[in-house]
Motif scaffolding. Structure first.
Motif, PDB file in Angstrom:
ATOM      1  N   ILE A 161       0.881  -1.168   0.000  1.00 32.13           N
ATOM      2  CA  ILE A 161       0.000   0.000   0.000  1.00 32.13           C
ATOM      3  C   ILE A 161       0.915   1.213   0.000  1.00 32.13           C
ATOM      4  O   ILE A 161       1.688   1.417   0.936  1.00 32.13           O
ATOM      5  N   SER A 162       0.861   1.971  -1.067  1.00 32.47           N
ATOM      6  CA  SER A 162       1.719   3.145  -1.211  1.00 32.47           C
ATOM      7  C   SER A 162       0.863   4.399  -1.209  1.00 32.47           C
ATOM      8  O   SER A 162      -0.282   4.389  -1.664  1.00 32.47           O
ATOM      9  N   VAL A 163       1.436   5.470  -0.673  1.00 25.72           N
ATOM     10  CA  VAL A 163       0.762   6.751  -0.748  1.00 25.72           C
ATOM     11  C   VAL A 163       1.591   7.671  -1.634  1.00 25.72           C
ATOM     12  O   VAL A 163       2.803   7.771  -1.483  1.00 25.72           O
ATOM     13  N   PHE A 164       0.929   8.275  -2.606  1.00 28.19           N
ATOM     14  CA  PHE A 164       1.545   9.310  -3.422  1.00 28.19           C
ATOM     15  C   PHE A 164       1.338  10.623  -2.685  1.00 28.19           C
ATOM     16  O   PHE A 164       0.201  11.012  -2.441  1.00 28.19           O
ATOM     17  N   ALA A 165       2.396  11.305  -2.320  1.00 26.50           N
ATOM     18  CA  ALA A 165       2.251  12.568  -1.609  1.00 26.50           C
ATOM     19  C   ALA A 165       3.252  13.570  -2.137  1.00 26.50           C
ATOM     20  O   ALA A 165       4.330  13.209  -2.596  1.00 26.50           O
ATOM     21  N   GLY A 166       2.888  14.838  -2.067  1.00 24.94           N
ATOM     22  CA  GLY A 166       3.780  15.888  -2.535  1.00 24.94           C
ATOM     23  C   GLY A 166       3.023  17.178  -2.717  1.00 24.94           C
ATOM     24  O   GLY A 166       1.810  17.237  -2.583  1.00 24.94           O
ATOM     25  N   GLN A 167       3.764  18.200  -3.009  1.00 26.50           N
ATOM     26  CA  GLN A 167       3.194  19.525  -3.217  1.00 26.50           C
ATOM     27  C   GLN A 167       2.207  19.513  -4.383  1.00 26.50           C
ATOM     28  O   GLN A 167       2.324  18.722  -5.320  1.00 26.50           O
ATOM     29  N   SER A 168       1.217  20.384  -4.330  1.00 25.88           N
ATOM     30  CA  SER A 168       0.260  20.495  -5.430  1.00 25.88           C
ATOM     31  C   SER A 168       0.968  20.872  -6.724  1.00 25.88           C
ATOM     32  O   SER A 168       1.898  21.676  -6.726  1.00 25.88           O
ATOM     33  N   GLY A 169       0.530  20.276  -7.820  1.00 29.61           N
ATOM     34  CA  GLY A 169       1.028  20.663  -9.127  1.00 29.61           C
ATOM     35  C   GLY A 169       2.294  19.972  -9.575  1.00 29.61           C
ATOM     36  O   GLY A 169       2.851  20.298 -10.618  1.00 29.61           O
ATOM     37  N   VAL A 170       2.769  18.988  -8.794  1.00 29.25           N
ATOM     38  CA  VAL A 170       4.026  18.325  -9.170  1.00 29.25           C
ATOM     39  C   VAL A 170       3.812  17.189 -10.173  1.00 29.25           C
ATOM     40  O   VAL A 170       4.773  16.664 -10.716  1.00 29.25           O
ATOM     41  N   GLY A 171       2.563  16.815 -10.387  1.00 29.39           N
ATOM     42  CA  GLY A 171       2.286  15.803 -11.400  1.00 29.39           C
ATOM     43  C   GLY A 171       1.949  14.426 -10.855  1.00 29.39           C
ATOM     44  O   GLY A 171       2.186  13.426 -11.518  1.00 29.39           O
ATOM     45  N   LYS A 172       1.377  14.364  -9.642  1.00 33.34           N
ATOM     46  CA  LYS A 172       1.023  13.070  -9.071  1.00 33.34           C
ATOM     47  C   LYS A 172      -0.031  12.361  -9.927  1.00 33.34           C
ATOM     48  O   LYS A 172       0.099  11.183 -10.241  1.00 33.34           O
ATOM     49  N   SER A 173      -1.087  13.088 -10.283  1.00 40.41           N
ATOM     50  CA  SER A 173      -2.154  12.477 -11.077  1.00 40.41           C
ATOM     51  C   SER A 173      -1.667  12.091 -12.467  1.00 40.41           C
ATOM     52  O   SER A 173      -2.042  11.047 -13.003  1.00 40.41           O
ATOM     53  N   SER A 174      -0.806  12.919 -13.069  1.00 36.47           N
ATOM     54  CA  SER A 174      -0.251  12.594 -14.386  1.00 36.47           C
ATOM     55  C   SER A 174       0.558  11.296 -14.320  1.00 36.47           C
ATOM     56  O   SER A 174       0.500  10.447 -15.218  1.00 36.47           O
ATOM     57  N   LEU A 175       1.312  11.145 -13.233  1.00 37.50           N
ATOM     58  CA  LEU A 175       2.128   9.948 -13.048  1.00 37.50           C
ATOM     59  C   LEU A 175       1.245   8.709 -12.889  1.00 37.50           C
ATOM     60  O   LEU A 175       1.510   7.656 -13.480  1.00 37.50           O
ATOM     61  N   LEU A 176       0.165   8.850 -12.122  1.00 37.87           N
ATOM     62  CA  LEU A 176      -0.765   7.734 -11.948  1.00 37.87           C
ATOM     63  C   LEU A 176      -1.447   7.374 -13.268  1.00 37.87           C
ATOM     64  O   LEU A 176      -1.703   6.198 -13.549  1.00 37.87           O
ATOM     65  N   ASN A 177      -1.731   8.381 -14.081  1.00 42.04           N
ATOM     66  CA  ASN A 177      -2.352   8.118 -15.385  1.00 42.04           C
ATOM     67  C   ASN A 177      -1.428   7.313 -16.292  1.00 42.04           C
ATOM     68  O   ASN A 177      -1.890   6.524 -17.120  1.00 42.04           O
ATOM     69  N   VAL A 178      -0.117   7.537 -16.169  1.00 36.29           N
ATOM     70  CA  VAL A 178       0.847   6.759 -16.958  1.00 36.29           C
ATOM     71  C   VAL A 178       0.935   5.335 -16.420  1.00 36.29           C
ATOM     72  O   VAL A 178       0.994   4.368 -17.184  1.00 36.29           O
ATOM     73  N   LEU A 179       0.941   5.197 -15.099  1.00 36.55           N
ATOM     74  CA  LEU A 179       1.013   3.872 -14.491  1.00 36.55           C
ATOM     75  C   LEU A 179      -0.239   3.051 -14.804  1.00 36.55           C
ATOM     76  O   LEU A 179      -0.164   1.832 -14.958  1.00 36.55           O
ATOM     77  N   ARG A 180      -1.389   3.737 -14.890  1.00 35.35           N
ATOM     78  CA  ARG A 180      -2.636   3.044 -15.216  1.00 35.35           C
ATOM     79  C   ARG A 180      -3.503   3.974 -16.065  1.00 35.35           C
ATOM     80  O   ARG A 180      -4.309   4.746 -15.558  1.00 35.35           O
ATOM     81  N   PRO A 181      -3.341   3.904 -17.385  1.00 39.62           N
ATOM     82  CA  PRO A 181      -3.974   4.855 -18.304  1.00 39.62           C
ATOM     83  C   PRO A 181      -5.498   4.910 -18.229  1.00 39.62           C
ATOM     84  O   PRO A 181      -6.094   5.949 -18.513  1.00 39.62           O
ATOM     85  N   ASP A 182      -6.150   3.815 -17.847  1.00 36.79           N
ATOM     86  CA  ASP A 182      -7.618   3.811 -17.833  1.00 36.79           C
ATOM     87  C   ASP A 182      -8.198   4.680 -16.718  1.00 36.79           C
ATOM     88  O   ASP A 182      -9.393   4.959 -16.689  1.00 36.79           O
ATOM     89  N   LEU A 183      -7.348   5.146 -15.796  1.00 38.45           N
ATOM     90  CA  LEU A 183      -7.836   5.989 -14.702  1.00 38.45           C
ATOM     91  C   LEU A 183      -8.361   7.320 -15.205  1.00 38.45           C
ATOM     92  O   LEU A 183      -9.371   7.817 -14.742  1.00 38.45           O
ATOM     93  N   GLU A 184      -7.615   7.932 -16.147  1.00 39.18           N
ATOM     94  CA  GLU A 184      -7.977   9.241 -16.696  1.00 39.18           C
ATOM     95  C   GLU A 184      -8.260  10.246 -15.581  1.00 39.18           C
ATOM     96  O   GLU A 184      -9.269  10.956 -15.584  1.00 39.18           O
ATOM     97  N   LEU A 185      -7.356  10.290 -14.583  1.00 41.96           N
ATOM     98  CA  LEU A 185      -7.509  11.240 -13.489  1.00 41.96           C
ATOM     99  C   LEU A 185      -7.392  12.661 -14.003  1.00 41.96           C
ATOM    100  O   LEU A 185      -6.596  12.960 -14.878  1.00 41.96           O
ATOM    101  N   LYS A 186      -8.172  13.549 -13.426  1.00 43.07           N
ATOM    102  CA  LYS A 186      -8.154  14.946 -13.831  1.00 43.07           C
ATOM    103  C   LYS A 186      -6.843  15.600 -13.419  1.00 43.07           C
ATOM    104  O   LYS A 186      -6.369  15.446 -12.301  1.00 43.07           O
ATOM    105  N   THR A 187      -6.245  16.326 -14.336  1.00 43.29           N
ATOM    106  CA  THR A 187      -5.020  17.069 -14.029  1.00 43.29           C
ATOM    107  C   THR A 187      -5.206  18.516 -14.445  1.00 43.29           C
ATOM    108  O   THR A 187      -5.987  18.833 -15.344  1.00 43.29           O
ATOM    109  N   ASN A 188      -4.475  19.390 -13.810  1.00 39.19           N
ATOM    110  CA  ASN A 188      -4.516  20.817 -14.139  1.00 39.19           C
ATOM    111  C   ASN A 188      -3.109  21.360 -14.238  1.00 39.19           C
ATOM    112  O   ASN A 188      -2.204  20.885 -13.559  1.00 39.19           O
ATOM    113  N   ASP A 189      -2.940  22.360 -15.070  1.00 40.47           N
ATOM    114  CA  ASP A 189      -1.644  23.013 -15.173  1.00 40.47           C
ATOM    115  C   ASP A 189      -1.393  23.870 -13.941  1.00 40.47           C
ATOM    116  O   ASP A 189      -2.287  24.175 -13.165  1.00 40.47           O
TER     117      ASP A 189
END
Length: 293
Positions: A161-189
């Motif tokens: 069980i891993s937790v992705f943590a970090g400052q806002s805007g560093v690309g956590k959701s983008s990274l998760l989308n690459v690890l599992r593309p079907d997630l299509e998590l919302k990301t913002n610039d």
């Protein structure tokens, strides 16, 4: 009664995963009375009303828990920091590392957006990465755009069980989308006005990736050392803890004590100056904290 793991908490409901799937549960009133809040990651016993609904009756003992983000029983913290936009911050990373070390969670440092950095910035990031590796931390450089480092990161999430943590805007959701593309998590610039990311994750949820579970958590940019005492801080800096064994006085805080091995070991004994300065800064912050009654 059936048992399962809370994988999502939202609007007063707890979604419990068991062999048959997800069950939507509410917490019993006794939890509020006893000031117990079920957390994502909790192993629970629940009473089933039917195949899809129930009530949580018991929260089993936790091996650890975090307050921000609220999650329990974490094996690994993947600390996601960007090389640029926002710029890499050692002081913020060290704040995260202290909290993770204090909670006895294995950290992994993931530096993203390498594709956006210029040559000088990349060189600086590589030097920082080497310094943190010398402390004993695993560091992986990644890019969600080019998928650099993704193959190196993937094995680290299996069976944990891993937790992705970090400052806002560093690309956590983008990274998760690459690890599992079907997630299509919302990301913002990054907001150009504020210089920080817009909050795109509103709740904590465990997501199945490979053979593991990863929590995508709301981003935040500050950490308070609420439960950490001055004498605890030493152990949250592994290189300082190792060198402190050579201090003359037991319980040395490495500030003004004579014959302090840590102070003499800065630079020469693998303790970088900025890490020691952060230790001093955090120690003062803990000392200045208002007492709790």
């Amino acid at each position: 009664m059936p048992e399962g793991k809370i994988v999502k908490a939202l609007s007063g409901f707890y979604y419990v995963l068991n062999e048959g799937g997800l069950v939507q549960c509410r917490g019993r009133g006794v939890f509020r009375k006893n000031k117990i809040t079920p957390l994502v990651g909790d192993e629970v016993v629940y009473q089933a009303e039917n195949d899809r609904e129930g009530y949580i009756m018991e929260v089993k003992d936790r091996k650890n828990e975090l307050i921000r983000p609220p999650i329990a029983n974490v094996d690994q913290a993947i600390l996601v920091f960007s090389a640029v936009e926002p710029d890499f911050s050692t002081v913020l990373l060290d704040r995260f590392l202290v909290l993770v070390e204090f909670n006895h969670i294995q950290p992994l440092i993931c530096i993203t957006k390498i594709d956006l950095a210029d040559k000088e910035q990349i060189q600086a990031i590589k030097e920082y990465a080497d310094q943190y590796r010398e402390v004993g931390y695993e560091v992986i450089l990644t890019s969600s755009e080019t998928e650099m480092g993704i193959q190196a990161l993937t094995p680290h999430v299996d069976d944990k069980i891993s937790v992705f943590a970090g400052q806002s805007g560093v690309g956590k959701s983008s990274l998760l989308n690459v690890l599992r593309p079907d997630l299509e998590l919302k990301t913002n610039d990054i907001s150009t006005h504020l210089g920080r990311g817009k909050h795109t994750t509103r709740h904590v949820e465990l997501i199945g990736i490979g053979n593991g579970l990863i929590a995508d958590t709301p981003g935040f940019s500050s950490l308070e050392f609420t439960n950490i005492e001055a004498e605890d801080l030493n152990s949250c800096f592994p290189e300082i803890a190792r060198q402190s064994e050579n201090c003359k006085f037991r319980g040395c805080l490495h500030i003004s004590e004579p014959k302090c091995a840590v102070k003499t070991g800065v630079e020469s004994a693998g303790i970088t100056k900025y890490r020691y300065e952060h230790y001093v800064e955090f120690l003062q912050e803990i000392k200045d904290r208002k007492p709790r009654y």
